[in-house]
Structures are given as structure tokens and as C-alpha cells.
Design a protein around this motif. Structure first.
Motif, PDB file in Angstrom:
ATOM      1  N   THR A 259       0.146  -1.034   0.446  1.00 38.28           N
ATOM      2  CA  THR A 259      -0.005  -0.134   0.115  1.00 38.28           C
ATOM      3  C   THR A 259       1.399   1.311  -0.384  1.00 38.28           C
ATOM      4  N   LEU A 260       1.752   0.925   0.834  1.00 40.51           N
ATOM      5  CA  LEU A 260       3.066   2.487   0.561  1.00 40.51           C
ATOM      6  C   LEU A 260       3.546   2.609  -0.846  1.00 40.51           C
ATOM      7  N   GLY A 261       3.832   1.687  -1.465  1.00 41.06           N
ATOM      8  CA  GLY A 261       4.405   1.315  -2.690  1.00 41.06           C
ATOM      9  C   GLY A 261       6.191   1.213  -2.212  1.00 41.06           C
ATOM     10  N   ALA A 262       6.176  -0.245  -2.540  1.00 38.21           N
ATOM     11  CA  ALA A 262       7.810  -1.259  -2.571  1.00 38.21           C
ATOM     12  C   ALA A 262       8.837  -0.181  -2.964  1.00 38.21           C
ATOM     13  N   GLU A 263       8.386  -0.143  -4.213  1.00 36.11           N
ATOM     14  CA  GLU A 263       9.699   1.002  -4.727  1.00 36.11           C
ATOM     15  C   GLU A 263      10.441   2.242  -3.485  1.00 36.11           C
ATOM     16  N   ARG A 264       9.755   2.475  -3.318  1.00 36.56           N
ATOM     17  CA  ARG A 264       9.640   3.454  -2.270  1.00 36.56           C
ATOM     18  C   ARG A 264       9.908   3.470  -0.649  1.00 36.56           C
ATOM     19  N   PHE A 265       9.318   1.925  -0.048  1.00 35.77           N
ATOM     20  CA  PHE A 265       9.494   2.151   1.419  1.00 35.77           C
ATOM     21  C   PHE A 265       9.984   0.373   1.816  1.00 35.77           C
ATOM     22  N   LEU A 266      10.083  -0.123   1.126  1.00 36.20           N
ATOM     23  CA  LEU A 266      10.700  -1.693   1.236  1.00 36.20           C
ATOM     24  C   LEU A 266      11.742  -1.334   1.834  1.00 36.20           C
ATOM     25  N   TRP A 267      13.126  -0.898   1.613  1.00 34.50           N
ATOM     26  CA  TRP A 267      14.061  -0.632   2.236  1.00 34.50           C
ATOM     27  C   TRP A 267      14.365   0.021   3.681  1.00 34.50           C
ATOM     28  N   VAL A 268      12.949   1.042   3.731  1.00 38.34           N
ATOM     29  CA  VAL A 268      12.998   0.940   5.107  1.00 38.34           C
ATOM     30  C   VAL A 268      12.423   0.647   5.841  1.00 38.34           C
ATOM     31  N   LEU A 269      11.020  -0.627   5.152  1.00 38.35           N
ATOM     32  CA  LEU A 269      10.723  -1.912   6.331  1.00 38.35           C
ATOM     33  C   LEU A 269      12.375  -2.420   6.995  1.00 38.35           C
ATOM     34  N   LEU A 270      13.228  -3.150   5.765  1.00 36.65           N
ATOM     35  CA  LEU A 270      14.165  -3.863   6.079  1.00 36.65           C
ATOM     36  C   LEU A 270      14.417  -3.241   7.125  1.00 36.65           C
ATOM     37  N   LEU A 271      15.377  -1.853   6.949  1.00 37.84           N
ATOM     38  CA  LEU A 271      16.498  -1.274   7.667  1.00 37.84           C
ATOM     39  C   LEU A 271      15.747  -1.440   9.064  1.00 37.84           C
ATOM     40  N   LEU A 272      14.257  -1.089   9.655  1.00 38.29           N
ATOM     41  CA  LEU A 272      13.573  -1.845  10.449  1.00 38.29           C
ATOM     42  C   LEU A 272      13.365  -1.962  10.832  1.00 38.29           C
ATOM     43  N   LEU A 273      13.693  -3.800  10.682  1.00 40.98           N
ATOM     44  CA  LEU A 273      13.729  -4.964  11.121  1.00 40.98           C
ATOM     45  C   LEU A 273      15.086  -4.693  11.511  1.00 40.98           C
ATOM     46  N   PHE A 274      16.242  -3.947  10.681  1.00 42.69           N
ATOM     47  CA  PHE A 274      17.547  -4.556  10.985  1.00 42.69           C
ATOM     48  C   PHE A 274      17.582  -4.024  12.372  1.00 42.69           C
ATOM     49  N   GLU A 275      17.526  -3.386  12.239  1.00 45.29           N
ATOM     50  CA  GLU A 275      17.457  -2.847  13.795  1.00 45.29           C
ATOM     51  C   GLU A 275      16.863  -2.813  14.959  1.00 45.29           C
ATOM     52  N   GLN A 276      15.635  -3.535  14.752  1.00 45.89           N
ATOM     53  CA  GLN A 276      14.494  -4.063  16.146  1.00 45.89           C
ATOM     54  C   GLN A 276      15.758  -4.921  16.101  1.00 45.89           C
ATOM     55  N   TYR A 277      16.407  -5.876  15.424  1.00 48.29           N
ATOM     56  CA  TYR A 277      17.426  -7.157  15.677  1.00 48.29           C
ATOM     57  C   TYR A 277      18.168  -6.928  16.105  1.00 48.29           C
ATOM     58  N   VAL A 278      18.912  -5.815  15.725  1.00 52.27           N
ATOM     59  CA  VAL A 278      20.212  -5.091  16.579  1.00 52.27           C
ATOM     60  C   VAL A 278      20.144  -4.663  18.157  1.00 52.27           C
ATOM     61  N   THR A 279      18.803  -4.081  18.143  1.00 50.74           N
ATOM     62  CA  THR A 279      18.476  -3.254  19.474  1.00 50.74           C
ATOM     63  C   THR A 279      17.728  -4.135  20.515  1.00 50.74           C
ATOM     64  N   LYS A 280      17.190  -4.925  19.967  1.00 54.52           N
ATOM     65  CA  LYS A 280      15.711  -5.897  20.831  1.00 54.52           C
ATOM     66  C   LYS A 280      15.908  -7.361  20.887  1.00 54.52           C
ATOM     67  N   THR A 281      16.288  -7.558  19.891  1.00 55.05           N
ATOM     68  CA  THR A 281      15.947  -9.286  19.696  1.00 55.05           C
ATOM     69  C   THR A 281      17.165  -9.885  20.371  1.00 55.05           C
ATOM     70  N   VAL A 282      18.291  -9.035  19.876  1.00 51.94           N
ATOM     71  CA  VAL A 282      20.125  -9.649  20.672  1.00 51.94           C
ATOM     72  C   VAL A 282      19.813  -9.395  22.305  1.00 51.94           C
ATOM     73  N   LEU A 283      19.173  -8.715  22.760  1.00 50.89           N
ATOM     74  CA  LEU A 283      19.228  -8.886  24.067  1.00 50.89           C
ATOM     75  C   LEU A 283      18.793  -9.668  24.517  1.00 50.89           C
TER      76      LEU A 283
END
Length: 1168
Positions: free
Chosen positions: A431-455
């Protein structure tokens, strides 16, 4: 009692009524009593009405209708209600206008009564009138011209609904309401709270009212809920749910919001009771919106002013409530409103999504899932469309909001039921448009892993969790097109490049006004709120994910399904450039941080980035690839140049057949690579590792394309040969690579390489002479061996000038490499090179070189003779018959010289000499095996003469008998053809070394006893083999007699001391004598042999007696039952030994007798 009183009074009442003007309430009371359960009351009421029938009144119509029915009313309690219904029905059917007027007039009066009477009366009246309801039809209701009457009618209907306990009644009212066409204003009035209808007189009164309200608000709200107001509202709202015919529905909106607001003011304790009402209000609002805007677009201001639409209140309703159903109603309403008043919803968008993340997304039911999807589908497009693209600021703001929205979804993800995660995220990004925002989702998923999942993850689980997460992230990506995925990877890399190297850098930059790139950057990974370690982990995770995605089967399947790499239309090259740009940046950071603690991180990150490069590379068509590599080889950074070479090497190792055009492109790289090897780089000294890699690349290019295009590689050989010249002090690793390159190119160029041999071979041999250096760098040694191997294989006819040197080096290296272990690479290579020399060179080339090299080898015989002879032995093994015939005399001369080895080293250690001599003998035996009887006989006698001539050194006998033993073993029965000549020399020698017969030393040497022992051993072993393999009756009477005594006398020969004597007797002499008896095969010869052995049992030495005893047993073991003929003469000797003075001999004698009994199968005791 009551009834009696009523009946009594009714007659009095009649008189009164006629005098008084008939009161409205009286008629009402009588009408109510007509429905009384008591029969008498009903009768009296009819009488009263009869009396009234003459009086003019508003209810004339009703009274006149009821009076004639006295009997029916009296007897049936329900009659009155049904009868009234028929009355109104008949009147309605009337065509005359007058009747209609009468009807509505009467109804109006009745309804007015309902309004003005006290409620207990109204309630009963309504019961009587309930059947009339059915008659309120759409045309009837529309025919009531007075709106007040309509209003009263509605009011009465709603009140009736509140009070009726019977479901049939409720259903009737519902269907009546459904049928009539109502103006929203009339419903609005009914929904207003009771106090609102009283108009307030003056301002003072209003103020006073407000003050009182404040004080009693809490109290009032409780009462209100307790009161019937909310009940009535709820029932009306329920009716509205299914109401189609409602004029100007927008009029209700402010009232509905007012109700919603009031419903939210209740104390938390009562909120539960209000939830259903709230849901009805929200549902009504949704229905109205859908009526006003069927296509979901905006509504004109004159129909509905957006100020009247209180979105904040809906959001608050979501916040306050704990019921999922209420949330769902509110979210669906907000979704619809997003299309009608986008700005109002956008204003509250974060509250909406934050709430969804915390609540709705955690529910696992299909309805909640649909609500999420609908909300996303309806609210997000409003957000995206609000950015018309004409203002950078607006775009930035919208993107900022999108990041926050995605953040909400990512934060909620761990709590979302697993099977819903992928569809929810895919729907969001879609709905947001993959070419504009898929990368943002990926980076936020990585950020979540680095800050929360790891702990949260336990130590051992981290890998498993990361693997599962990566799998999930890849699935998310693969929901979208390959192009969008590649675009997202580019966006991620561009974002990573903009991130500061370290957290500290970011802080210092921020102080000196935010840098331009920070300004432009979307705030996805907030540097301020994360640690340096998290920043590093975030970068590493992002890059390693890319290479995993590009290599995943899911992604590759997607590429194939979409139509292969050509669909990327140059995107892959842009990605490659961006990856290289990123590599460049990381490489610089690594150089900058070489002395810091983070250098390990930068190295790992660089390796991951290179990994990604490999994966992108796999997507590139080869033509593009060669062009890209060509460009990279000019990159100013050595690390990038090296990576380009690695990529090229990987490509060249895929066994692909390339088109001519592409091969031509590859070949154009040769001069570029040579420039790197010769480090002719302008201004830069090329790193050794790069030169080494470039040589390897040249080797691969030659392997792939050299055979078809040899002329391109002549300069490569020249360059490599110059590199290995001893005078150039080169880096060992570069030298190793140059040698490998030489190996490949020389073997490919073949004849074209000949001009280089005069430079190449001496350099190679010199290289191999530096043993110490070779061993220290095994790779270097292996490379040199590979080069030599290839040259020998490829140009065997052109290396004779260098062959001596090659042989010397190989022999010399075998000793060194064998110390590394037979499994070591180097040892395997040397063995292989020896094989190549032995098997590919012709005898005319190799044998002269062998002759010449032997002189060198002999000097260091301990280490070199074995390896040297093994080459000749293998060579002889592959010689053809005619070659052997033509070279036999040459070989004989060589062997006669070589066999003199023992005589020339007569004072050396016998064991060492023996080992070396055996290498020579093995080699000679390899030749003997290939000769015919005719060619072997002269050779054998030549050797015999060589050993026996007058002035020959005695040591030659040792060599000859050793040789005879070895030949006997190889030729087996055939050896008896030549062995006749050895019988006499053997007999003589046996006597000459028997110290019981002579005192003379056989050898003029301090080592005489040892040498004699060795000589005896060779003779006994050789005789044993002659006897063992004899099938031609070689042992004639004469030969048996010639050998018998010299052999039997050896039982007394205690040469070399007791230990040596014992070992010789058991291991060599006894087996020889026993086999001798078998070979005789004649009892006339057995007797003297047996007797001679028995005589030795009378020797003065117990050791000799013991040996003789064992020999007797050995004879019996060989002859088996044939020994029985020899038994009579053996018994007396054995009887003597039974009483031998030596205990050991005596014990052995008993053992011998037992074993003889076992062999012969009969007891011997009777003989004694």
C-alpha cells in the motif's frame, strides 16, 4: 371489594358525567379498563362509555364503535385491542376524505393523551392501542401532515419499544419503523437527552444551571446510565442500523458525536455497559458516511462540514475502550473517513497506528486481520496522496510519518501471530509502494534485531534466531518484484554510506551544524539513541543480509520466474557500482582505523561487502562483467583492484564455454594484468598480493583460452621467466605464483615455449638449489615442482641439456620432502615428477644423463642412492623389449660399476651399506625380470666372474650372493637353470667360513665375523629358495652329496657368538636343511642326512646338541610319515639324549619325542 365499590359507584358516576363536560382523562381511564383482567370491571366500563355516547367529544368515533360490542368485550380480555385495530383499518380503507380526517384526528388525540398523561396511565393505554401500530404504514405516516404529530407518533413508538416486554411487539415496531420514511431531524430530537429540550429562559438561569450541573455531574451520569435514557438511545440506534429511508442523515452527525462524547464521560466502572452503545454510534456514523459518499471520496462542505466531524473523539474512543469489537468499529470508520476528510485523519494517524500496534495486531482472528488490512488500505493511500510531489518539505514530512508508521508495525511484530506477520507487512509495503519504502521496512527490521532481539535471545539461540529472522526478511522481500528488491538494496547502501563511521563522529558533526547529508537523511536509525556497537552491528547485519538475499533460492527462483537477469535492464550494473562505491568507502574506513580496536569490524564488514559483490556479479552478463572489471583494475585503491582480480578469477573458474566475442574481451585484459605484475603502475608501487593475484589470473586466462590463442601468452611466459631469474630479488609469494604461471603457460604454448628454455631451466634449477628457502615456504616449493613437472611433460625432447641438473634436484628433494611425510603435497609432487622423468623420457635421453648423474649421487649415497635408483628402476619397467635389447650392454656396464659399491665402502656400517646395495640390486632385478634366458645367462656369468676373479675384492662375494638370493626370489623355479654353477662355490664357501673347521679369517677386515655371518645368511637363504622352488629335480645325488656335509657341519659353526649362532640356526639353517630333505625326495639320501644330523647330538656343546635335536624334528615335520623309515636309527640317539647332562636338552628331547609321536601317529615308548 374494589370491584364491588366500582360497580356501586358507576351508577352514581353516570349521573355526574352527564352534568360535567366529559373529561379527556375519563375516556382514557375507561378505555384502559376495557382491557382489565377482571370481567366485572370490563362490563362496568362499557356501561359508562354507553352513557357517554350521546355526548359530543374528541373520542366520539371510538366510543360509538365500542358500545355495541358489550358482550364481546365483557367476555374476552383481548377483544378491545383487536377491535380498535379493525376500526382504524376500516377507516383507512375508506375512500372519503372526511373519514380520513376523522381517523387522524382521533389518533392524534389518543397520542396526545399518551404524551400528557402520567407514565403509568400511558403505559396501559399503549397496551390497549398496541394492535393499532400495525396500521402505521408508509403512506399513512406520510399522510400525517403535521410534523408534530409524526414526532409524537415516533416518540410513542420508541416509548412503546422501551416498555414492551413481548418480543412480538418489538418486532412489529421494528418493521413499522423500517417501513416509514423519516426525517433525520425527527430522530435527532428523539436522541437528544431530556434536559436539552427544556429551553433555558435567561442567561442567569443558564449560569445557575451550569453551576448545578458541575456539582451533580458525577451523580447525574450514574443516574443517567441507571435511567431509561441510554436504554432508549440504544434501542433507537439499533433501529437506525437497518434504516434505509432516512432524509438528510448528516443532521444526526453532531448528535451522534455528542452521544459518543457523553458515553466516554462515564466512570470506568460503567464503561463496560456502554461498549455496545458506542459500537452502535460508530456503526451509525459509518452508515451515514457510506450513504453520503458511496465511492469513498470527499463530501461537499454544504452537505457536511468537516468541522462537525470529530475524528479526535473516535481516536479517544479507541484509546479508552478495551473491547476489540469497539476498536474494529472505530478503525473501520476512520478508514472510511480517511477518504472523505484525509487531513483530519492524517492529523491523528500516529495515534491510530500506535493503537493498532499495541492491540489489534496481537489478536489472532480473521476479523481483526481484515480490520488491519482495511485500515491500512484506506488510511495509507490518503497519507501517500497528501504528497503531491511539488514541495520537498511535504515529501520529507510524509516520508517521516511513513517511517513512524512502519516503526509501529515492526515494533508490534514480535506480538503478532506468526502466520499473520508476512501478510500484514506485505500489505503495508504494497500500500505504501514497495519501490519507495521496502528498504525502510528492511532497515527497521534490522534495527529491531540489533537493539531488541539480540538482548532477549539466550546465548546459544542467537544464531538460530538470526537464521529464522533472515529467512523471514527474505520472504518479505520476495513478496515484491526483483526490480523493487534491487532498488531497495541500492537505497540501503546509499543510506549506509551516509551514516557516520562512529557515533562520536556524529556528535562532533552535529555540533558544527548538521551536515548536509544528515539534513537530507530520513531518520531511520537514530544515532543518538543507539550505542556505537549497535551502529556497527546494524551496518554489518544490513550488508550481510544483502548477500544472503541475492544468493537465496527464493530470490533466484523469483529472477528466473520473472524472465532471467535481462529483466533488470541495467539495474544490476547500477547496483554493482553502488556496491563498489560502498566497498571503497569501507576500505577507506579500514585504512583509517588500522590502529584502532574497530579494525576487526571494518575488515569483517569489507569481507561481507565483497561477498555481496560476488553475488551481484553472479547476476551480471559476462560482457558487462568484463567491462566492469576492466574499469575496476584502474581504481586507485589496491584493495578494490585486488577484489576485481578475485571476481575475475571466480568467473574464469566456472567451466563455461564463452562466445568468440567475449573471449576476445577477456584476452584484452592480458596487457593490463602484465602491467600490474611488472608493477608499472604510474605513481604507485603495486602490492605484492595484487601482483601475485594478477599472475594467478593470467594462469587462469591461459588455461581457458591459451590453446586457441597461444600468441597472446608468449609475453606472459617472458615476463614470468624474468621474474624467477635468481638475480631479481622477488617476494617469495610472487615467485611462487610466477612459477605456477610458467607451469600453465609453458604446457599450453608447447613449441612456442622452446625459445624460453635457456632462460627458464637454469633459473628453475637455481631456485630449487636453495633448499632451506624451499622448505620454509612449502607453497614456493610446490610451485617450483609444478613448473618443472609441466616443462618435462610438455617438452621432454628439449630438456636433455638440463637433465643432469633436474635429476640431481629431484633426488635431492625426495630426501627433504619424505621427511615432511609421504602424504604431504610436496612429497606427492616429487613422486609425480620422478614418475614423469622415468616414464616420458626415451632411454637415449635418460640413460646417458643417469650415467653422468651417478658420479654426483655416489658422493652423497646415503640420502640419494635410493631415490636415484628408483627413477632408473621405473624407467626400466616401462622400456620396450627392443629398447632394452639395444641398451642392455650400456646398462650392464652401469650396473657392474654400481654393484662395486659395497667393495668400495668396505669399512662402512654394514646395515647402511646393505640398504643402499639393495636399491641397486632391486633396480638390476627389474632388468633381469625383463630378459630372456638367452640374454640373462651371459649377464649372470659375467657377474659371477666379476665376483670370483683372482684379484676381486672378497666383498664382491657378499654382493653377488645377495644378488643371487634376490634373483632366486624373483625367478623362482627358473633360477635352477642357472644355479648348477653355484653348488660348488656355495659348498666351498660354507666350509671356508666354518670356524669349527678353520681358524683363517675369510675377509681381511676387522669386520670379518660380521661379514662372514652375512655371507652365510645370503648362501643359506639362496639355497633355501633353490630347494623350495625346485620342481626339475635339481638336487641330484652328486649335488646332494656336495652340499650335505658343508650344510650339516654348520650346526657346529658357532661363528659370531651364541646369540648370532642361535638366530642363524633357527631362522636360516634349520629351514634350509629341512627343505633340502624335501628337495632330495629319495630315502637312500635321507638316511645319511639324518644320520649325520644325529651324530651332531653327541657334540660336546649342549648348544650344538640342542640345535641338532630341533633339526631332527624339523626333518620329521617336513617328511611326515616317511620319517618312519629313519626312526630305528634315531631311537638310540634320542634315548641317550633322554638322560643328557644338560637339563634343557633333556626337556627338549622329551618334547621332541611327543611331537614325533604326533607326527607319526604312533607311540614311541615301546622303542625305549
Amino acid at each position: 371489594g374494589e370491584t364491588k365499590a366500582f360497580l356501586l359507584n358507576s351508577s352514581l358516576l353516570l349521573d355526574l358525567v352527564l352534568e360535567v363536560v366529559v373529561g379527556r382523562s375519563m375516556v382514557i381511564s375507561l378505555l384502559i379498563n376495557l382491557g382489565s383482567p377482571v370481567k366485572e370491571v370490563r362490563r362496568a366500563s362499557v356501561l359508562c362509555l354507553q352513557a357517554l355516547s350521546g355526548v359530543v367529544s374528541h373520542f366520539h368515533l371510538v366510543i360509538n364503535h365500542l358500545v355495541p360490542k358489550t358482550e364481546e368485550i365483557t367476555s374476552d380480555v383481548t377483544y378491545v385491542a383487536q377491535d380498535l385495530a379493525t376500526l382504524f383499518e376500516e377507516l383507512q380503507r375508506e375512500k372519503k376524505l372526511k373519514s380520513h380526517q376523522k381517523l387522524s384526528e382521533t389518533l392524534k388525540n389518543l397520542l396526545n393523551c399518551v404524551y400528557s398523561c402520567p407514565s403509568y396511565i400511558a403505559k396501559d393505554l399503549v397496551k390497549v392501542l398496541k394492535e393499532v401500530n400495525n396500521e402505521i404504514t408508509k403512506p399513512f405516516f406520510a399522510a400525517i401532515s403535521d410534523e408534530k404529530v409524526q414526532q409524537k407518533l415516533l416518540c410513542m413508538l420508541f416509548d412503546l419499544l422501551v416498555n414492551c416486554k413481548n418480543s412480538h411487539c418489538a418486532q412489529t415496531i421494528s418493521s413499522v419503523f423500517k417501513g416509514i420514511s423519516v426525517n433525520a431531524e425527527q430522530v435527532r430530537i428523539e436522541l437528544e437527552p431530556p434536559d436539552k429540550t427544556k429551553s433555558l429562559g435567561t442567561i442567569q438561569q443558564t449560569r445557575r444551571q451550569k453551576m448545578q450541573q458541575k456539582k451533580s455531574q458525577d451523580l447525574e451520569s450514574v443516574q443517567e446510565v441507571g435511567g431509561s435514557y441510554w436504554q432508549r438511545v440504544t434501542l433507537i440506534l439499533e433501529l437506525l442500523q437497518h434504516k434505509k429511508k432516512l432524509k438528510n442523515p448528516q443532521i444526526l452527525i453532531p448528535t451522534l458525536f455528542n452521544l459518543l462524547s457523553r458515553s466516554l464521560e462515564h466512570l470506568p466502572a460503567e464503561q463496560g455497559n456502554m461498549e455496545y452503545t458506542k459500537q452502535l454510534i460508530l456503526s451509525c456514523l459509518l452508515n451515514i458516511c457510506q450513504k453520503l459518499s458511496p465511492d469513498g471520496g470527499r463530501i461537499p462542505k454544504d452537505v457536511l462540514d468537516e468541522e462537525k466531524f470529530n475524528v479526535e473523539l473516535i481516536v479517544q474512543c479507541i484509546r479508552v475502550s478495551e473491547m476489540p469489537q469497539t476498536h474494529h468499529h472505530a478503525l473501520l470508520l476512520l478508514g472510511t473517513v480517511a477518504g472523505i476528510f484525509p487531513d483530519k485523519v492524517l492529523h491523528n494517524i500516529m495515534s491510530i497506528f500506535t493503537f493498532m500496534g499495541a492491540n489489534v495486531m496481537r489478536l489472532d482472528d480473521t476479523y481483526s486481520f481484515q480490520v488491519i488490512n482495511k485500515t491500512v488500505k484506506m488510511i495509507i493511500p490518503a497519507l501517500i496522496q497528501s504528497d503531491a510531489g511539488d514541495s520537498v518539505e511535504v515529501t520529507r514530512n510524509v516520508e517521516g510519518v511513513v517511517v513512524k508508521v512502519i516503526h509501529v508495525f515492526v515494533d508490534a511484530l514480535p506480538h503478532v501471530p506468526e502466520h499473520r506477520r508476512l501478510p500484514i507487512l506485505a500489505q503495508l509495503v504494497d500500500t505504501l509502494g514497495a519501490e519507495r519504502f521496502l528498504w525502510v521496512l528492511l532497515l527497521l527490521l534490522f534495527e529491531q534485531y540489533v537493539t531488541k532481539t539480540v538482548l532477549v535471545a539466550a546465548c546459544g539461540e542467537k544464531d538460530a534466531i538470526l537464521e529464522a529472522d533472515t529467512e523471514f526478511w527474505i520472504s518479505v522481500c520476495c513478496e515484491f518484484s526483483v526490480q523493487h528488491q534491487i532498488q531497495s538494496l541500492m537505497n540501503i547502501l546509499q543510506y549506509l554510506i551516509k551514516l557516520p563511521e562512529e557515533k562520536e563522529d556524529a556528535v562532533s558533526k552535529a555540533v558544527s551544524t548538521k551536515s548536509e547529508s544528515q539534513e537530507e537523511m530520513l531518520q531511520i536509525f537514530n544515532i543518538d539513541t543507539h550505542t556505537s556497537k549497535q551502529l556497527r552491528h546494524f551496518k554489518f547485519l544490513s550488508v550481510s543480509f544483502m548477500s544472503q538475499l541475492l544468493a537465496s533460492s527464493h530470490f533466484i527462483r523469483k529472477v528466473v520466474e520473472s524472465g532471467g537477469p535481462q529483466i533488470l535492464k541495467g539495474l544490476e550494473q547500477r547496483l554493482l557500482e553502488i556496491v563498489l562505491g560502498y566497498i571503497n568507502a569501507v576500505a577507506q574506513s579500514m585504512e583509517k582505523n588500522t590502529d584502532t580496536l574497530t579494525v576487526k569490524f571494518w575488515r569483517a564488514l569489507l569481507s561481507k561487502a565483497y561477498d555481496t559483490l560476488d553475488k551481484v556479479n553472479a547476476l551480471l552478463p559476462t560482457e558487462t562483467f568484463v567491462a566492469v572489471v576492466r574499469g575496476l583494475l584502474d581504481n586507485p585503491l589496491p584493495s578494490v583492484r585486488r577484489k576485481a582480480l578475485d571476481l575475475l578469477n571466480n568467473k574464469l573458474q566456472q567451466n563455461t564455454s564463452w562466445k568468440k566475442k567475449i573471449v576476445y574481451r577477456f584476452l584484452k585484459l592480458v596487457p593490463v594484468l602484465l602491467a600490474i605484475v611488472q608493477h608499472k603502475k604510474k605513481s604507485v608501487e603495486e602490492q605484492a598480493i595484487n601482483r601475485q593475484t594478477a599472475l594467478y589470473t593470467l594462469k587462469l586466462l591461459c588455461k581457458n583460452f591459451g590453446a586457441e590463442n597461444p600468441e597472446h601468452f608468449v609475453p606472459v611466459l617472458n615476463t614470468a621467466v624474468r621474474l624467477i631469474a635468481p638475480e631479481t630479488k622477488e617476494d617469495k609469494n610472487v615467485l611462487g605464483s610466477a612459477l605456477l604461471c610458467v607451469a600453465e603457460v609453458a604446457s599450453t604454448l608447447e613449441a612456442l615455449a622452446i625459445p624460453q628454455l635457456p632462460s627458464l631451466m637454469p633459473s628453475l634449477l637455481t631456485t630449487m638449489k636453495n633448499t632451506s628457502e624451499l622448505v620454509s615456504g612449502e607453497v614456493y616449493l610446490l610451485s617450483a615442482l609444478a613448473a618443472l613437472q609441466k616443462v618435462v611433460e610438455t617438452l621432454p625432447h628439449f630438456i636433455s641439456p638440463y637433465l643432469e641438473g633436474v635429476l640431481s634436484q629431484v633426488v635431492h628433494l625426495e630426501k627433504i620432502t619424505s621427511e615432511m611425510g609421504s602424504a604431504s603435497q610436496a612429497n606427492v609432487r616429487v613422486t609425480s615428477l620422478k614418475k614423469t622423468l622415468a616414464t616420458t623420457l626415451s632411454p637415449r635421453v635418460l640413460l646417458p644423463a643417469i650415467n653422468r648423474t651417478y658420479k654426483q649421487i655416489e658422493k652423497n649415497w646415503k640420502n640419494h642412492m635410493g631415490p636415484f635408483m628408483s627413477i632408473l628402476q621405473e624407467h626400466i619397467g616401462v622400456m620396450k623389449k627392443e629398447e632394452l635389447t639395444s641398451h642392455q650392454s650400456q646398462l650392464t656396464v652401469f650396473f657392474l660399476e654400481a654393484l662395486d659399491f659395497r667393495a668400495q665402502h668396505s669399512e662402512n656400517d654394514l646395515e647402511e651399506i646393505g640398504k643402499t646395495e639393495n636399491c641397486i640390486i632391486d633396480c638390476l632385478v627389474a632388468m633381469v625380470v625383463k630378459l630372456s634366458e638367452v640374454t640373462f645367462r651371459p649377464l649372470f656369468f659375467k657377474l659371477f666372474d666379476w665376483a670370483k676373479t683372482e684379484d676381486a675384492p672378497k666383498d664382491r662375494l657378499l654382493t653377488f650372493y645377495n644378488l643371487a638370493d634376490c634373483i632366486a626370489e624373483k625367478l623362482k623355479g627358473l633360477f635352477t637353470l642357472f644355479a648348477g654353477h653355484l653348488v660348488k662355490p656355495f659348498a666351498d664357501t660354507l666350509n671356508q667360513v666354518n670356524i669349527s673347521k678353520t681358524d683363517e679369517a675369510f675377509f681381511d677386515s676387522d669386520k670379518d665375523p660380521e661379514k662372514c655371518c652375512l655371507l652365510l645368511q645370503f648362501i643359506l637363504n639362496c639355497l633355501y629358495k633353490i630347494f623350495l622352488f625346485d620342481t626339475q629335480h635339481f638336487i641330484s645325488k652328486e649335488r646332494a652329496e656336495a652340499l650335505m656335509m658343508p650344510l650339516v657341519d654348520q650346526l657346529e659353526n658357532r661363528l659370531g657368538g651364541d646369540a648370532r649362532f642361535q638366530e642363524r640356526v633357527t631362522k636360516h639353517l634349520i629351514p634350509c636343511l629341512a627343505q633340502f630333505s624335501v628337495a632330495m625326495a629319495d630315502d637312500s639320501l635321507w638316511k645319511p642326512l639324518n644320520y649325520q644330523i644325529l651324530l651332531k647330538t653327541r657334540d660336546s656343546s649342549p648348544k650344538v646338541r640342542f640345535a641338532a635335536l630341533i633339526t631332527v624334528l624339523a626333518l620329521a615335520e617336513k617328511l611326515k610319515e616317511n620319517y618312519i623309515v629313519l626312526l630305528p636309527e634315531s631311537i638310540p640317539f634320542l634315548a641317550e639324549l633322554m638322560e643328557d647332562e644338560c637339563e634343557e636338552v633333556e626337556r627338549q628331547c622329551q618334547k621332541t619325542i611327543q611331537q614325533l609321536e604326533a607326527i607319526l601317529g604312533e607311540p614311541l615308548q615301546s622303542y625305549f
